[in-house]
Design a protein around this motif. Structure first.
Motif, short mmCIF file in Angstrom:
data_model
loop_
_atom_site.label_atom_id
_atom_site.label_comp_id
_atom_site.label_asym_id
_atom_site.label_seq_id
_atom_site.Cartn_x
_atom_site.Cartn_y
_atom_site.Cartn_z
N CYS A 283 -1.39 2.45 6.32
CA CYS A 283 -0.08 2.03 5.83
C CYS A 283 1.01 2.73 6.64
O CYS A 283 1.03 3.96 6.71
CB CYS A 283 0.07 2.39 4.35
SG CYS A 283 -1.09 1.54 3.27
N CYS B 160 0.83 -1.19 0.00
CA CYS B 160 0.00 0.00 0.00
C CYS B 160 0.88 1.25 0.00
O CYS B 160 2.05 1.22 0.36
CB CYS B 160 -0.92 0.00 1.22
SG CYS B 160 -0.07 -0.10 2.79
N GLN C 100 -3.87 5.64 2.64
CA GLN C 100 -4.46 4.33 2.38
C GLN C 100 -4.46 3.46 3.63
O GLN C 100 -3.65 3.61 4.53
CB GLN C 100 -3.70 3.61 1.27
CG GLN C 100 -3.88 4.22 -0.11
CD GLN C 100 -3.21 3.39 -1.19
OE1 GLN C 100 -2.64 2.33 -0.92
NE2 GLN C 100 -3.28 3.86 -2.42
N TYR D 89 -5.09 -0.86 4.88
CA TYR D 89 -4.98 -2.24 4.39
C TYR D 89 -5.57 -3.18 5.44
O TYR D 89 -5.70 -2.83 6.62
CB TYR D 89 -3.51 -2.60 4.12
CG TYR D 89 -2.67 -2.73 5.36
CD1 TYR D 89 -2.39 -3.98 5.94
CD2 TYR D 89 -2.11 -1.61 5.97
CE1 TYR D 89 -1.60 -4.10 7.07
CE2 TYR D 89 -1.33 -1.72 7.10
CZ TYR D 89 -1.08 -2.98 7.64
OH TYR D 89 -0.30 -3.09 8.77
#
Length: 253
Positions: free
Chosen positions: A184, A150, A158, A160
């Motif tokens: 991330c 990511c 972002q 994950y």
């Protein structure tokens, strides 16, 4: 003449007696040999029976002495309250009040040895914990998998899907392994201070972009002399605020 005839008769009788005696001896030896041959299988069979009866205990099923796999996770003679959850069985009370202290009655599993605060071995004990589910714990109480796919430098930042596992000495309700969405936060080893220093000193030659792995932008700055200085100033500001980061999408260190 009569005397000679008597001697001859006596010799014949002695020869016959000697023959009969030899025949008797030979017949006796043959009988003993036959008796020995017939008795050998019986003695061998008797020995086999004896050896079989002697070795009979070896065919008995050995008692199970296998140690359970969870024992390797359990410290020997440690505090019972600090044992990992795999080493004990507890009566979980899901009706406790969230966020309030709760007490649970626990018992160690077989082959597990632990002690109390007075160094006395015990099997039944209680543990104190906060009434909350495992996914509600603080981030320092569990360990999660990391992702290097990511982008950390993006807007919005972002997230994950991570798989998290509660630490051994932490107790909580529910599953100890759970999924969670995390930001991330991995790093490739790039330093923010180095990138900023290169942008200020050698930014006109694209050194900052080359350092961050952005080769296309670095070549553009190199052949345009830093965009006649404008691109250089912009990069100093973008790197300074952390908007421009490594090309692999990782965080600065």
């Amino acid at each position: 003449m009569a005397a000679l005839a008597g001697l001859r008769t006596l010799r014949r009788l002695c020869g016959v007696a000697l023959f009969l005696s030899q025949l008797y001896v030979l017949s006796g030896r043959a009988g003993s040999l036959m008796t020995t041959k017939h008795s050998q299988p019986q003695s061998t069979f008797a020995k086999s029976l004896t050896s079989t009866s002697t070795n009979t205990p070896y065919f008995k099923a050995a008692e199970s002495t296998e140690i359970p796999s969870y024992v390797t996770k359990c410290p020997s003679n440690g505090l019972c309250s600090r044992l990992p959850p795999d080493c004990m069985t507890c009566n979980t009370n899901y009706s406790c009040i969230y966020g309030k202290p709760a007490t649970f009655d626990c018992k160690v599993k077989p082959h597990v040895h632990c002690v109390d605060e007075n160094n006395h071995e015990q099997e039944n004990f209680t543990i104190n914990m906060t009434c909350q589910f495992c996914w509600q714990l603080a981030t320092t109480d569990y360990v999660c998998t990391n992702s290097t796919n990511c982008m950390t430098v993006s807007c919005p930042r972002q997230r994950y899907n991570a798989t998290c596992t509660v630490r051994d000495h932490i107790h909580c309700l529910g599953n100890r392994v759970f999924p969670k969405m995390l930001y991330c936060n991995w790093t490739g080893g790039y330093k923010w201070s180095t990138a900023l220093a290169l942008s200020i000193t050698l930014g006109g030659f694209g050194a900052d972009r080359f350092y961050l792995g952005q080769w296309r932008e670095g070549l553009g700055k190199l052949f345009s002399f830093g965009g006649l200085g404008i691109w250089t100033l912009i990069d100093v500001l973008l790197i300074g605020v952390g908007y421009v980061g490594p090309a692999d999408g990782s965080l600065y260190i």
